[in-house]
Design an enzyme around this catalytic site. Structure first.
Site, PDB file in Angstrom:
ATOM      1  N   GLN A 326       0.836  -1.203   0.000  1.00 27.26           N
ATOM      2  CA  GLN A 326       0.000   0.000   0.000  1.00 27.26           C
ATOM      3  C   GLN A 326       0.871   1.254   0.000  1.00 27.26           C
ATOM      4  OE1 GLN A 326      -0.172  -2.657   2.028  1.00 27.26           O
ATOM      5  NE2 GLN A 326      -2.231  -2.891   2.925  1.00 27.26           N
ATOM      6  N   ASP A 349      -3.466   0.968  -3.711  1.00 22.50           N
ATOM      7  CA  ASP A 349      -4.028   2.035  -2.861  1.00 22.50           C
ATOM      8  C   ASP A 349      -3.579   3.430  -3.309  1.00 22.50           C
ATOM      9  OD1 ASP A 349      -5.081  -0.080  -1.506  1.00 22.50           O
ATOM     10  OD2 ASP A 349      -4.212   0.426   0.429  1.00 22.50           O
ATOM     11  N   ARG A 438     -14.063  -4.793  -4.971  1.00 20.92           N
ATOM     12  CA  ARG A 438     -14.304  -5.831  -3.975  1.00 20.92           C
ATOM     13  C   ARG A 438     -14.668  -5.140  -2.656  1.00 20.92           C
ATOM     14  NH1 ARG A 438      -8.565  -8.454  -1.927  1.00 20.92           N
ATOM     15  NH2 ARG A 438      -7.338  -6.541  -1.769  1.00 20.92           N
TER      16      ARG A 438
END
Length: 533
Positions: A326, A349, A438
Site C-alpha cells: 500500500q 491504494d 471488492r
C-alpha cells in the site's frame, strides 16, 4: 496540549461544563423511557448504559434524542482523546509511534466532526442540514475505523486497543441510525446555469478554475527555480495557515517542476486551491509505503483534510512501486472538494477517498490493487481509469469502498468515464485478471454508470474479499448503461448485493445531484445520458 484545550472548550460550550463526576439519579420511569428510546438503535446496550448514567433531561422527540446521542458520543470521544495523549509516553518503537500519530490526528478529526454536527443540530438552519449531519457523522465513524486498521497493519493492535473501544463507534452508529438515510435535495442544482462545476462553489471560484493567468491571481507562487516566494508546496501551505483570512479562497500557484515532498492540508485550513501548469509538468511526488513501515494513512504523498479544497492541473504521485504494498498518492477527507484535470499515480491504494463529499472531473487515475478506495461520497466524472501491470501472480482491483455502516451516506460513483489498461499492462493484459471492485467493508457501495469498460475486466466483474462470501448480501454494487467489451453483464457475480441497474430512477441515486450534497451532474461528453445522469 493546545488541541486538548480547544476540544475541551468546545465540549464546555455544548455541555455547559456539567460536572459529570456527580452521581445522576434516574427514576424507574425515566429509565423505562431511556430503554424505549435506545431499543430503536442498532446498539441499544451502550445507549442504555451511558444515557442512564449521564442523561440530565429525557429526550422530547427523535431530534432531541439524536442531539443527546451525539453529545454522549462527543463526551466519550474526548475521553478517548485523553487516552491517546497519555499513550504517547509509551511510543517506544517506530511502529507504535506511527500508529499513535495517525490515531491522534484521526481522533482530533472525529471530535471536530462531532462538534460540527452538534453546532448544526442546534442551529438547524441549512436546507441540507440532515444530509450534512449524516456526512459528518459518517466521517467521524470512518476516522476511528482507519485508526483501528492502521494498528493492524503495523501489528500494534494491543497497544492501540485502549483508545479504540467500541463505545464511541457504537454511539456514532446510533446517531447515524437515528438520523436515518436522508436524501439530498433532488432539485438542488438541476437548474444551475453554470453546470461545469458543482454549486457549492461561488461564481468567483468557478471563474478561478477557468482562468489561465495564474501568476497574477495567486496569493503565492511556488517554484523549483526559486522564482516564486517558496520552493516547496508545504512551505506555501504553512504560510497560508498563518496569513489566510478565514472564509477567503487562498490560491497557491505551483509552477512546473517535480516537487519531492509529502504535503498536508489540515482540517483547520479551509478553501485552499493548488494550481499547477498541467498534469505532465507540475508533479508532487513521494515514496512512502506500508512496506517501508508507514500505515496506509500516513503513506500519502498528499493528505488533504481542510474543507473546500481545490486542485487543478497537478499530478500526485507515489513512486514506492508494486513491491512495497500500500502506497497512497493522495488521501482526501476534505468535504466539498474538487480535483479538476489532475492525475493520481501509484500501484496499490493510489487514491484514498477517505471521507466526506468529493468530486473528480477529467482526472487520470493509475493503479493495480484497490487503487480507488475509502469511505467518502466520491463522484468521478469523465475520468480515465488506467489499470497498471501488477506483480506476477497478483490481480487488479479498481475499487475497494469502505462503507461500514448501513446509514453512512457514502459510496463511489464512476460516471461517464473510461476503464482501460495502462500502456504497461496492454501487451500482457491476458495474463492478469482485473475486477471493478471488492468489498473492503460490510456495506461497500460502488456504481459504474454510462462508462466505457474495456476487455481487461473479468466477465465476473467483481471480486470476493479474500475468497470468502463476506458482504455479498449487504454490499451494493451496480452497473448502469455502460458500454465496451468489458461491460457485458451476463456472466457477472450472482451476489444478492449486485445489481444490473435498469431504472434511471435507481441510477439517479448515485449522481452528483444526490450522492454529494444535491449537486448537479456535469455535462457528459461523448456518452448519451439521461436527465440527472
Amino acid at each position: 496540549m493546545a488541541t486538548k484545550i480547544i476540544a475541551l472548550f468546545f465540549f464546555c460550550i455544548f455541555f455547559s461544563c456539567v460536572n459529570t463526576s456527580q452521581a445522576i439519579v434516574v427514576s424507574d420511569e425515566s429509565l423505562r423511557n431511556i430503554n424505549s428510546w435506545c431499543e430503536s438503535t442498532p446498539h441499544p446496550e451502550p445507549c442504555k448504559y451511558f444515557l442512564s448514567h449521564d442523561l440530565q433531561v429525557e429526550p422530547k422527540d427523535s431530534g432531541d434524542f439524536r442531539r443527546i446521542m451525539v453529545e454522549v458520543a462527543l463526551e466519550k470521544a474526548l475521553k478517548e482523546q485523553n487516552g491517546t495523549d497519555r499513550l504517547e509516553n509509551r511510543c517506544d518503537s517506530k511502529r507504535r509511534r506511527a500508529a499513535w500519530t495517525d490515531c491522534n490526528t484521526l481522533f482530533q478529526n472525529t471530535i471536530y466532526q462531532l462538534n460540527q454536527t452538534l453546532e448544526a443540530l442546534k442551529k438547524n438552519t441549512s436546507v441540507s442540514f440532515n444530509f450534512d449531519a449524516q456526512t459528518w457523522l459518517s466521517a467521524a465513524l470512518t476516522n476511528i475505523e482507519v485508526c483501528r486498521s492502521g494498528s493492524v497493519e503495523l501489528n500494534v493492535t494491543k497497544f492501540i486497543a485502549p483508545i479504540v473501544s467500541n463505545n464511541v463507534s457504537e454511539l456514532i452508529s446510533n446517531s447515524l441510525a437515528i438520523n436515518g438515510a436522508p436524501s439530498a435535495d433532488e432539485d438542488q442544482g438541476e437548474n444551475n446555469k453554470d453546470k461545469d462545476f458543482p454549486t457549492w462553489f461561488t461564481r468567483k471560484d468557478r471563474r478561478l478554475l477557468r482562468r489561465r493567468s495564474w501568476p497574477s491571481r495567486a496569493n503565492v507562487v511556488v517554484a523549483k527555480d526559486r522564482s516564486g516566494k517558496f520552493s516547496s508546496v508545504q512551505a506555501a501551505i504553512n504560510y497560508a495557515a498563518r496569513v489566510k483570512k478565514r472564509d477567503s479562497r487562498f490560491i497557491i500557484y505551483v509552477k512546473r517542476g517535480v516537487y519531492r515532498e509529502n504535503i498536508v492540508v489540515p482540517n483547520t485550513l479551509s478553501k485552499i486551491m493548488l494550481v499547477g501548469d498541467g498534469m505532465r509538468y507540475t508533479i508532487i511526488t513521494g515514496s512512502r509505503s506500508v512496506g517501508a513501515g508507514f500505515t496506509t494513512y500516513s503513506s500519502a504523498t498528499a493528505g488533504i483534510d481542510g474543507v473546500g479544497f481545490i486542485a487543478r492541473s497537478i499530478t500526485f504521485r507515489n513512486t514506492a512501486g508494486p513491491q512495497k504494498g500500500q502506497a497512497v498518492a493522495l488521501r482526501s477527507a476534505s468535504d466539498l472538494s474538487v480535483y479538476y484535470s489532475c492525475a493520481f499515480e501509484g500501484y496499490q491504494d493510489t487514491l484514498f477517498v477517505l471521507a466526506q463529499r468529493q468530486f473528480y472531473k477529467s482526472c487520470y487515475i493509475y493503479g493495480t490493487i484497490d487503487f480507488i478506495f475509502g469511505n467518502a461520497a466520491a463522484v468521478f466524472q469523465n475520468c480515465i481509469i488506467n489499470v497498471r501491470r501488477p506483480l506476477h501472480g497478483q490481480i487488479n482491483v479498481i475499487t475497494a469502498q469502505g462503507r461500514a455502516d448501513p446509514y453512512q451516506n457514502t459510496g463511489i460513483s464512476i460516471h461517464s468515464s473510461r476503464i482501460q489498461a495502462a500502456p504497461d499492462l496492454r501487451p500482457v493484459v491476458r495474463e492478469f485478471n482485473t475486477y471493478l471492485g471488492r468489498p473492503w467493508q460490510q456495506y461497500s457501495r460502488t456504481v459504474v454508470m454510462n462508462s466505457f469498460i474495456d476487455s481487461l475486466v473479468n466477465p465476473q466483474g467483481w471480486l470476493a474479499w479474500q475468497e470468502s462470501n463476506f458482504a455479498w448480501n449487504t454490499l451494493y454494487y451496480g452497473e448502469y448503461n455502460n458500454f465496451g467489451p468489458g461491460s457485458v453483464t451476463g456472466k457477472r457475480v450472482r451476489w444478492r448485493g449486485y445489481h444490473v441497474i435498469r431504472s434511471a430512477n435507481e441510477a439517479s441515486k448515485f449522481t452528483a445531484a444526490k450522492l454529494i450534497a444535491g449537486q448537479a451532474w456535469l455535462a457528459s461528453t461523448g456518452v448519451p445520458f439521461y436527465l440527472g445522469l
